[in-house]
Design a protein around this motif. Sequence first.
Motif, PDB file in Angstrom:
ATOM      1  N   THR A 250      12.247  -6.673 -15.327  1.00 31.02           N
ATOM      2  CA  THR A 250      12.655  -5.314 -15.714  1.00 31.02           C
ATOM      3  C   THR A 250      11.537  -4.290 -15.545  1.00 31.02           C
ATOM      4  OG1 THR A 250      12.029  -5.706 -18.005  1.00 31.02           O
ATOM      5  CG2 THR A 250      14.316  -6.183 -17.420  1.00 31.02           C
ATOM      6  N   SER A 251      10.425  -4.681 -14.968  1.00 36.49           N
ATOM      7  CA  SER A 251       9.278  -3.764 -14.891  1.00 36.49           C
ATOM      8  C   SER A 251       9.480  -2.691 -13.827  1.00 36.49           C
ATOM      9  CB  SER A 251       8.003  -4.553 -14.591  1.00 36.49           C
ATOM     10  OG  SER A 251       8.073  -5.060 -13.285  1.00 36.49           O
ATOM     11  N   LYS A 252       8.731  -1.606 -13.973  1.00 37.19           N
ATOM     12  CA  LYS A 252       8.841  -0.483 -13.048  1.00 37.19           C
ATOM     13  C   LYS A 252       8.386  -0.880 -11.648  1.00 37.19           C
ATOM     14  CE  LYS A 252       6.312   3.272 -14.103  1.00 37.19           C
ATOM     15  NZ  LYS A 252       5.966   4.590 -14.656  1.00 37.19           N
ATOM     16  N   GLY A 253       7.305  -1.646 -11.568  1.00 38.46           N
ATOM     17  CA  GLY A 253       6.728  -1.988 -10.271  1.00 38.46           C
ATOM     18  C   GLY A 253       7.683  -2.762  -9.381  1.00 38.46           C
ATOM     19  N   ILE A 254       8.454  -3.691  -9.958  1.00 41.66           N
ATOM     20  CA  ILE A 254       9.357  -4.492  -9.120  1.00 41.66           C
ATOM     21  C   ILE A 254      10.518  -3.625  -8.644  1.00 41.66           C
ATOM     22  CG2 ILE A 254      10.891  -5.507 -10.890  1.00 41.66           C
ATOM     23  CD1 ILE A 254      10.549  -8.208  -9.373  1.00 41.66           C
ATOM     24  N   ARG A 255      10.929  -2.639  -9.430  1.00 44.56           N
ATOM     25  CA  ARG A 255      12.004  -1.735  -8.988  1.00 44.56           C
ATOM     26  C   ARG A 255      11.594  -0.988  -7.719  1.00 44.56           C
ATOM     27  NH1 ARG A 255      12.723   0.061 -14.272  1.00 44.56           N
ATOM     28  NH2 ARG A 255      12.015   2.163 -13.758  1.00 44.56           N
TER      29      ARG A 255
ATOM     30  N   HIS B 252       1.335  -3.807 -12.408  1.00 47.25           N
ATOM     31  CA  HIS B 252       0.859  -2.672 -13.196  1.00 47.25           C
ATOM     32  C   HIS B 252      -0.559  -2.984 -13.663  1.00 47.25           C
ATOM     33  CE1 HIS B 252       1.817   0.281 -16.718  1.00 47.25           C
ATOM     34  NE2 HIS B 252       0.682   0.549 -16.119  1.00 47.25           N
ATOM     35  N   GLY B 253      -1.540  -2.674 -12.837  1.00 49.26           N
ATOM     36  CA  GLY B 253      -2.943  -2.976 -13.125  1.00 49.26           C
ATOM     37  C   GLY B 253      -3.590  -3.598 -11.908  1.00 49.26           C
ATOM     38  N   SER B 254      -4.903  -3.523 -11.878  1.00 46.86           N
ATOM     39  CA  SER B 254      -5.676  -3.957 -10.715  1.00 46.86           C
ATOM     40  C   SER B 254      -5.711  -5.477 -10.549  1.00 46.86           C
ATOM     41  CB  SER B 254      -7.114  -3.441 -10.882  1.00 46.86           C
ATOM     42  OG  SER B 254      -7.981  -4.108 -10.018  1.00 46.86           O
ATOM     43  N   ASN B 255      -5.686  -5.933  -9.308  1.00 50.61           N
ATOM     44  CA  ASN B 255      -5.999  -7.327  -8.988  1.00 50.61           C
ATOM     45  C   ASN B 255      -7.083  -7.405  -7.926  1.00 50.61           C
ATOM     46  OD1 ASN B 255      -4.468  -9.055 -10.689  1.00 50.61           O
ATOM     47  ND2 ASN B 255      -2.616  -8.354  -9.646  1.00 50.61           N
TER      48      ASN B 255
ATOM     49  N   CYS C 148      -3.871   0.000  -9.210  1.00 52.63           N
ATOM     50  CA  CYS C 148      -5.062  -0.018 -10.071  1.00 52.63           C
ATOM     51  C   CYS C 148      -4.981   1.087 -11.117  1.00 52.63           C
ATOM     52  CB  CYS C 148      -6.319   0.137  -9.225  1.00 52.63           C
ATOM     53  SG  CYS C 148      -6.521  -1.204  -8.045  1.00 52.63           S
ATOM     54  N   ASP C 149      -4.001   0.984 -11.975  1.00 53.09           N
ATOM     55  CA  ASP C 149      -3.821   1.981 -13.027  1.00 53.09           C
ATOM     56  C   ASP C 149      -3.215   1.262 -14.234  1.00 53.09           C
ATOM     57  OD1 ASP C 149      -3.139   4.057 -14.717  1.00 53.09           O
ATOM     58  OD2 ASP C 149      -2.346   5.326 -13.115  1.00 53.09           O
ATOM     59  N   TYR C 150      -3.980   1.200 -15.324  1.00 50.89           N
ATOM     60  CA  TYR C 150      -3.517   0.474 -16.508  1.00 50.89           C
ATOM     61  C   TYR C 150      -2.778   1.371 -17.495  1.00 50.89           C
ATOM     62  CZ  TYR C 150      -6.359  -3.514 -15.086  1.00 50.89           C
ATOM     63  OH  TYR C 150      -6.877  -4.578 -14.409  1.00 50.89           O
ATOM     64  N   SER C 151      -2.742   2.674 -17.242  1.00 55.22           N
ATOM     65  CA  SER C 151      -2.134   3.570 -18.235  1.00 55.22           C
ATOM     66  C   SER C 151      -0.642   3.271 -18.372  1.00 55.22           C
ATOM     67  CB  SER C 151      -2.352   5.031 -17.848  1.00 55.22           C
ATOM     68  OG  SER C 151      -1.730   5.297 -16.617  1.00 55.22           O
ATOM     69  N   SER C 152      -0.110   3.450 -19.579  1.00 55.61           N
ATOM     70  CA  SER C 152       1.266   3.022 -19.851  1.00 55.61           C
ATOM     71  C   SER C 152       2.266   3.831 -19.033  1.00 55.61           C
ATOM     72  CB  SER C 152       1.569   3.140 -21.350  1.00 55.61           C
ATOM     73  OG  SER C 152       1.392   4.483 -21.760  1.00 55.61           O
TER      74      SER C 152
ATOM     75  N   LEU D  20      -1.968 -11.853   1.632  1.00 59.16           N
ATOM     76  CA  LEU D  20      -2.685 -10.575   1.510  1.00 59.16           C
ATOM     77  C   LEU D  20      -2.672 -10.073   0.071  1.00 59.16           C
ATOM     78  CD1 LEU D  20      -1.463  -8.595   4.663  1.00 59.16           C
ATOM     79  CD2 LEU D  20      -3.354 -10.223   4.453  1.00 59.16           C
ATOM     80  N   ASN D  21      -3.838  -9.657  -0.408  1.00 62.52           N
ATOM     81  CA  ASN D  21      -3.982  -9.043  -1.728  1.00 62.52           C
ATOM     82  C   ASN D  21      -4.167  -7.542  -1.541  1.00 62.52           C
ATOM     83  OD1 ASN D  21      -4.437  -8.506  -4.415  1.00 62.52           O
ATOM     84  ND2 ASN D  21      -6.560  -9.243  -4.411  1.00 62.52           N
ATOM     85  N   VAL D  22      -3.082  -6.789  -1.775  1.00 57.87           N
ATOM     86  CA  VAL D  22      -3.083  -5.342  -1.547  1.00 57.87           C
ATOM     87  C   VAL D  22      -3.223  -4.619  -2.881  1.00 57.87           C
ATOM     88  CG1 VAL D  22      -1.771  -3.366  -0.675  1.00 57.87           C
ATOM     89  CG2 VAL D  22      -1.585  -5.603   0.473  1.00 57.87           C
ATOM     90  N   ASN D  23      -4.217  -3.764  -3.000  1.00 52.03           N
ATOM     91  CA  ASN D  23      -4.390  -2.936  -4.197  1.00 52.03           C
ATOM     92  C   ASN D  23      -4.359  -1.462  -3.818  1.00 52.03           C
ATOM     93  OD1 ASN D  23      -5.317  -4.467  -6.922  1.00 52.03           O
ATOM     94  ND2 ASN D  23      -5.819  -5.689  -5.113  1.00 52.03           N
ATOM     95  N   PHE D  24      -3.650  -0.688  -4.634  1.00 50.97           N
ATOM     96  CA  PHE D  24      -3.529   0.753  -4.414  1.00 50.97           C
ATOM     97  C   PHE D  24      -4.388   1.498  -5.429  1.00 50.97           C
ATOM     98  CE2 PHE D  24       0.560  -0.987  -2.993  1.00 50.97           C
ATOM     99  CZ  PHE D  24       0.589  -0.492  -1.691  1.00 50.97           C
ATOM    100  N   PRO D  25      -5.062   2.566  -4.973  1.00 54.27           N
ATOM    101  CA  PRO D  25      -5.792   3.402  -5.944  1.00 54.27           C
ATOM    102  C   PRO D  25      -4.800   4.115  -6.850  1.00 54.27           C
ATOM    103  CG  PRO D  25      -5.901   4.370  -3.730  1.00 54.27           C
ATOM    104  CD  PRO D  25      -5.177   3.070  -3.592  1.00 54.27           C
ATOM    105  N   PRO D  26      -5.234   4.518  -8.036  1.00 56.15           N
ATOM    106  CA  PRO D  26      -4.339   5.293  -8.907  1.00 56.15           C
ATOM    107  C   PRO D  26      -4.004   6.627  -8.245  1.00 56.15           C
ATOM    108  CG  PRO D  26      -6.586   5.275  -9.772  1.00 56.15           C
ATOM    109  CD  PRO D  26      -6.556   4.331  -8.624  1.00 56.15           C
ATOM    110  N   LYS D  27      -2.922   7.215  -8.660  1.00 55.35           N
ATOM    111  CA  LYS D  27      -2.507   8.533  -8.144  1.00 55.35           C
ATOM    112  C   LYS D  27      -3.593   9.570  -8.441  1.00 55.35           C
ATOM    113  CE  LYS D  27       0.916  11.738  -7.312  1.00 55.35           C
ATOM    114  NZ  LYS D  27       1.678  11.890  -6.068  1.00 55.35           N
TER     115      LYS D  27
END
Lengths: 259, 259
Positions: free
Chosen positions: A15-20, A100-103, A133-137, A166-173
Motif C-alpha cells: 500500500t506504499s506510495k512508492g510502489i504505486r 522511501h529512503g536511501s539505499n 533518498c528522502d526520509y521525510s514522511s 542495478l541499485n538505483v537511487n534518486f536524489p530528493p526533490k
Amino acid sequence: MSKPLILVSNDDGITSKGIRILVSAMKKLGEVVVVAPDSPQSGMGHAITIGETLRLSSEDIFEDVQAYKSSGTPADCVKLAKHHVLKGRTPDLVVSGINHGSNTSISVLYSGTMSAAIEGALEGLPSIGFSLCDYSSNADFSHVEEWVEKIALQVLKNGIAKGIALNVNFPPKRNEDIKGIKICRQAEAKWQEEFDERLDPNGRNYFWMAGNFVNFDKGEDNDEWAIANNYISIVPCQYDLTAHHAISQINKDWDWDNL
Amino acid sequence: MSKPLILVSNDDGITSKGIRILVSAMKKLGEVVVVAPDSPQSGMGHAITIGETLRLSSEDIFEDVQAYKSSGTPADCVKLAKHHVLKGRTPDLVVSGINHGSNTSISVLYSGTMSAAIEGALEGLPSIGFSLCDYSSNADFSHVEEWVEKIALQVLKNGIAKGIALNVNFPPKRNEDIKGIKICRQAEAKWQEEFDERLDPNGRNYFWMAGNFVNFDKGEDNDEWAIANNYISIVPCQYDLTAHHAISQINKDWDWDNL
C-alpha cells in the motif's frame, strides 16, 4: 514484439506510495504483475522465511494489474512470484521499490528493496531496485517517475550482465532538475550506531537502535557523491561476494608450519 | 601480548550446540564475550531491527564467559556488542557460528551467521563465520573444533584484508579425516524453490517454501567442490557489492539519444 512481462515488488509494503508510482510507470512499458509484502519490511536484508509458513492473497488495489500481497519478505515475494504466481511465465524485468529512503552505499546490505532485485538476478532476470533518498514522511516522488520509466526501458533494451542487479537511487526533490545519471561504485561509508537505552513501564530496559551515517569516501565516482550533487546514482551490484584478489593473498600469508 | 578479546555471535541462538563448541575453542585463544540471539534466526540475511525495540540481558550459560542474549538479529547482536556491551573496548576478532547447516555458495546471501561476520568487517574487525554442512538433527561437530581454533589463530596472527570477512564451511563428519583447507570462490549455484500449498483448518491456503539446491559450477576452485571432496572451504567475502567491470559496459551500452 509482445508486451514485456514486468514483476513488481518492494519492501515498504503493497500500500506504499512508492510502489504505486512504480506500477504507474511500468504499466506504460508492459504487463505488470505485483507480488509485495502485506506490511513494511524495511531493514530485512536478504531474509527469507524458512521454518514458518507464508500467506499469499490477491489484492485489487492497482487498476488493471494483477496484484498479490504476501506475509513474506521481499525475497520471498520474488520467489513466490517466480515459482507460483506466474505459473511458468518468465518476467522480462523485475523491479522493486520505489523505496522511501536511501539505499546508497552500505545500506544496500540491509535493503529489502535490493534483496528483491538481487533475488531476480539470481533467477537470471534483469532486475532493478529503485529508492528515493528522502526520509521525510511527506517525501515528494513526483520528479522520479519519468526517470524510472527511462531506466527500465534501457534495461529492457540492453539487458543487464549475468549475476548483476542495478541499485538505483534518486536524489530528493530540489528546486532544480535532476542533472542526469551516474553509473557509480558503492561508496565506502558506514552507520555509526548508538543505542538509546530506556526503561519499560515494568522497569525492564530496552533499546532503540539509532545512529548516524558516516561517509569516509572522498571520491567523485560513488553513489553518495552522485546523490549529493543531484545526479541519479546507479550501482551495478553482484551477488558473487568473493573477494577474488584476497584468495592468493591468504594462500601466501597463512603458514601452517609456524602457527 | 595481552589476551585477545574475541566477540562470539551466531544465528542459531545462544543455546545451540554450535555456539558452545565455538566458545570452547575461542576460550583457548583469548577473553570471550558472547552476544547472540535469544532464538534461532536462520535465513535472516543481513536483517537489522529498525522501527522496533531490542532487548538485551546477561545469560550465565558459558563457564567463565560474559554472555548476553538479545531479541535482535545476528547483525543487531554485533552492533549491540560493539556499541554497547563492550563499552569502548575493541574486539581483536569477531566469530559467528558454528552454524548448523551449510552456508556455501549463494546461501551466504541468506545467512545470518555470515551477516554477523560481515557486520564485524564493516566495523573494521577481523571476522569469520563458521558453518557445518550437515543439516541432520544430531549433526556431529566433533571433527571441527580443532580446525576452528587453528583458523582463528591464523586470523589473529595475519589479520584479514580490509572490507573482507571469511566464510568458513566444514564438510560433514565422515569416516576419513578432513583433507585440509581450500581458499575458494563462491560456487555458482542456486536454490530451485518449490512452494507446497496447503489448507489451514479454516480452509485458507498457506505455503511452505521448499526446494533443491542446484549447482551449475563445474570448477574445482569453489566452495561446493571443496566440501564435496572433504576439504574445509574458506571464501573471502567482501561487502562492496559493486560489479566494477559492469560500470564501463553500461556507460557504453546505454544510448539516451535512441531510447
